[in-house]
Design a protein around this motif. Structure first.
Motif, PDB file in Angstrom:
ATOM      1  N   ASP A 289       0.705  -1.245  -0.056  1.00  0.00           N
ATOM      2  CA  ASP A 289      -0.068   0.017  -0.187  1.00  0.00           C
ATOM      3  C   ASP A 289       0.774   1.269   0.039  1.00  0.00           C
ATOM      4  OD1 ASP A 289      -2.423  -1.543   0.106  1.00  0.00           O
ATOM      5  OD2 ASP A 289      -2.520  -1.308   2.386  1.00  0.00           O
ATOM      6  N   ALA A 290       1.829   1.036   1.003  1.00  0.00           N
ATOM      7  CA  ALA A 290       2.780   2.512   0.826  1.00  0.00           C
ATOM      8  C   ALA A 290       3.713   2.441  -0.539  1.00  0.00           C
ATOM      9  CB  ALA A 290       3.817   2.114   1.938  1.00  0.00           C
ATOM     10  N   LEU A 291       4.024   1.490  -1.025  1.00  0.00           N
ATOM     11  CA  LEU A 291       4.597   1.474  -2.209  1.00  0.00           C
ATOM     12  C   LEU A 291       3.566   2.314  -3.501  1.00  0.00           C
ATOM     13  CD1 LEU A 291       6.737  -1.822  -2.740  1.00  0.00           C
ATOM     14  CD2 LEU A 291       7.375   0.617  -1.441  1.00  0.00           C
ATOM     15  N   ASP A 292       2.465   1.560  -3.469  1.00  0.00           N
ATOM     16  CA  ASP A 292       1.498   2.185  -4.284  1.00  0.00           C
ATOM     17  C   ASP A 292       1.069   3.893  -4.069  1.00  0.00           C
ATOM     18  OD1 ASP A 292       0.803  -0.084  -5.476  1.00  0.00           O
ATOM     19  OD2 ASP A 292      -0.656  -0.631  -4.275  1.00  0.00           O
ATOM     20  N   GLU A 293       1.141   4.121  -2.822  1.00  0.00           N
ATOM     21  CA  GLU A 293       0.913   5.663  -2.527  1.00  0.00           C
ATOM     22  C   GLU A 293       2.245   6.493  -3.056  1.00  0.00           C
ATOM     23  OE1 GLU A 293       0.251   8.469   1.336  1.00  0.00           O
ATOM     24  OE2 GLU A 293       0.212   6.325   1.571  1.00  0.00           O
ATOM     25  N   TYR A 294       3.253   5.548  -2.890  1.00  0.00           N
ATOM     26  CA  TYR A 294       4.742   6.264  -3.101  1.00  0.00           C
ATOM     27  C   TYR A 294       4.620   6.852  -4.812  1.00  0.00           C
ATOM     28  CZ  TYR A 294       9.472   6.989  -4.038  1.00  0.00           C
ATOM     29  OH  TYR A 294      10.766   7.496  -4.542  1.00  0.00           O
ATOM     30  N   VAL A 295       4.092   5.755  -5.558  1.00  0.00           N
ATOM     31  CA  VAL A 295       4.173   6.187  -6.985  1.00  0.00           C
ATOM     32  C   VAL A 295       2.605   6.973  -7.491  1.00  0.00           C
ATOM     33  CG1 VAL A 295       5.656   4.292  -7.567  1.00  0.00           C
ATOM     34  CG2 VAL A 295       3.079   3.803  -7.619  1.00  0.00           C
ATOM     35  N   GLY A 296       1.865   7.014  -6.518  1.00  0.00           N
ATOM     36  CA  GLY A 296       0.734   7.595  -6.891  1.00  0.00           C
ATOM     37  C   GLY A 296      -0.303   7.183  -7.979  1.00  0.00           C
ATOM     38  N   ASP A 297      -0.231   5.503  -7.717  1.00  0.00           N
ATOM     39  CA  ASP A 297      -0.980   4.712  -8.637  1.00  0.00           C
ATOM     40  C   ASP A 297      -1.755   3.688  -7.881  1.00  0.00           C
ATOM     41  OD1 ASP A 297      -1.787   3.837 -11.078  1.00  0.00           O
ATOM     42  OD2 ASP A 297       0.257   3.177 -11.723  1.00  0.00           O
ATOM     43  N   ALA A 298      -2.724   3.189  -8.789  1.00  0.00           N
ATOM     44  CA  ALA A 298      -3.664   2.339  -8.069  1.00  0.00           C
ATOM     45  C   ALA A 298      -2.975   0.874  -7.803  1.00  0.00           C
ATOM     46  CB  ALA A 298      -4.884   1.827  -9.276  1.00  0.00           C
ATOM     47  N   ALA A 299      -3.408   0.274  -6.835  1.00  0.00           N
ATOM     48  CA  ALA A 299      -2.849  -1.106  -6.226  1.00  0.00           C
ATOM     49  C   ALA A 299      -3.052  -1.898  -7.311  1.00  0.00           C
ATOM     50  CB  ALA A 299      -3.762  -1.505  -4.965  1.00  0.00           C
ATOM     51  N   LEU A 300      -1.956  -2.845  -7.441  1.00  0.00           N
ATOM     52  CA  LEU A 300      -1.759  -3.778  -8.554  1.00  0.00           C
ATOM     53  C   LEU A 300      -2.512  -5.406  -7.737  1.00  0.00           C
ATOM     54  CD1 LEU A 300       1.730  -3.586 -10.163  1.00  0.00           C
ATOM     55  CD2 LEU A 300      -0.468  -2.629 -10.959  1.00  0.00           C
TER      56      LEU A 300
END
Length: 400
Positions: A289-300
């Motif tokens: 979740d934190a990585l998705d937030e870091y790139v500003g993209d939807a969760a994979l």
């Protein structure tokens, strides 16, 4: 009469951490020696299994003034080639390594000096830097006639029959996978573990951990330092693709809860596999979740959760055809030669950023010593630099 050599600094351990310290001391012109019970990188030669590859990518093999220069930066170096990497590093600056020197005693020598006794000589010194690695294998009480992960080499080494592997961190899952691929019946006892994907969004997990600053997080920033230092190693293998409880179960490995002791020929396990796996998955998903937030993209799409089997409280090792119990449950500190009051109740050397209560005595390479990556090959350079900087800043007189 025993000859005693006088020297400014002694480094104990010629692994990556000890050599990183030696390189910085050499750069500063400090007279020193590096002593090791074996050869350079001895534990990588004699306490690792044959097929082991590093868990971190080659580009992370960064030591002071030394980086990986090969063609496969995103690959994972075999242990034997990493030993050569360390040998070349030592040769690059003429590291003063004394091999085959088992430490017998480290004690005070008066006037602010220390006495280091080995079976190859004795030194009187003002400074000692301990870089000896994690310690000795931790074996659950009551177990006898086991093979430890440090003693395991390959499936052919073990007696024919099934294998019970105790411990599901990096070593345990890799060994269980290798034994399973070799056609062995494998039972894996699972305790608290750290699950992460090998790669995410096309990048290795270590790329993400470094890019987001997680490897640089310090012990002062965590809520529970003691728990952070006990955090299990990540369930990873030095290759592309996932290796976790889900893939092991799909391959036929039988998963069990935490090992709870032996009762005759009966191995007992706690009914906590589902709970333990769910907790590891929750921690992994918080990271993603934190990585998705870091790139500003939807969760994979996330790695599949484990469908835990019904609890198996007891396995009769004889009836199950288990001929080997292999313990991969980590290491405990072991300093039988240390005669200084710098260890805590758990046997670990007490320190702050590598500085101990004994003036001039330091430690490098402990788990989460200061940064999360302190015990990693790549992270030791930061602690080595801080320790050497502190050593150089202290007024040091000859230890005459």
């Amino acid at each position: 009469m025993t000859t005693i050599d006088t020297i400014d600094t002694v480094v104990i351990g010629a692994g990556h951490a000890g050599l990183a310290v030696s390189r910085l001391l050499a750069e500063a012109g400090r007279d020193h020696v590096v002593v090791d019970r074996g050869r350079i990188g001895e534990s990588w030669r004699t306490a690792r299994w044959d097929s082991l590859r590093l868990l971190s990518p080659n580009w992370m093999m960064r030591l002071p003034h030394w980086e990986y220069g090969g063609p496969d930066a995103d690959g994972f170096l075999p242990a034997r080639r990493f030993v050569r990497h360390l040998e070349l590093y030592a040769e690059s600056f003429g590291a003063p390594v004394v091999s085959g020197a088992t430490v017998l005693e480290l004690s005070t020598a008066g006037c602010g000096a220390y006495r280091l006794v080995t079976d190859r000589g004795t030194w009187r010194t003002r400074h000692v830097i301990i870089a000896t690695g994690p310690g000795v294998p931790r074996v659950p009480a009551g177990l006898r006639e086991v093979v430890t992960a440090a003693a395991y080499r390959n499936p052919a080494q073990l007696a024919p029959g099934g294998v019970l592997v105790i411990g599901a961190s990096a070593s345990g899952v890799q060994i269980a996978d290798e034994l399973n691929r070799a056609g062995r019946e494998v039972y894996l006892s699972v305790g608290r573990h750290t699950r992460v994907p090998r790669s995410y969004r096309g990048k290795d997990v270590f790329w993400w951990l470094e890019r987001t600053g997680r490897l640089a997080r310090t012990i002062d920033e965590v809520r529970d330092p003691a728990s952070a230092r006990r955090e299990p190693s990540m369930q990873l293998a030095g290759r592309a693709g996932e290796l976790d409880l889900v893939t092991l179960q799909a391959g036929g490995v039988r998963l069990l809860g935490r090992f709870d002791g032996m009762d005759g020929s009966r191995a007992c396990f706690r009914p906590d596999l589902a709970e333990t796996a769910a907790a590891a998955d929750a921690r992994m998903n918080r990271l993603l979740d934190a990585l998705d937030e870091y790139v500003g993209d939807a969760a994979l799409e996330r790695p599949a959760a484990l469908v835990a089997p019904a609890p198996t409280p007891v396995v009769d090792v004889h009836r199950a055809g288990i001929s080997t119990v292999l313990v991969a449950s980590g290491y405990r500190p072991d300093y039988p030669w240390l005669r200084l009051p710098i260890t805590g109740p758990d046997g670990q050397i007490q320190q702050a950023r590598g500085i101990t209560a004994a003036p001039g005595v330091y430690v490098v390479g402990q788990r989460f010593q200061h940064r999360r990556d302190s015990a990693f090959i790549d992270g030791a350079r930061y602690d080595a630099a801080y320790v050497v900087q502190h050593l150089l800043a202290c007024r040091a007189e000859p230890a005459a």
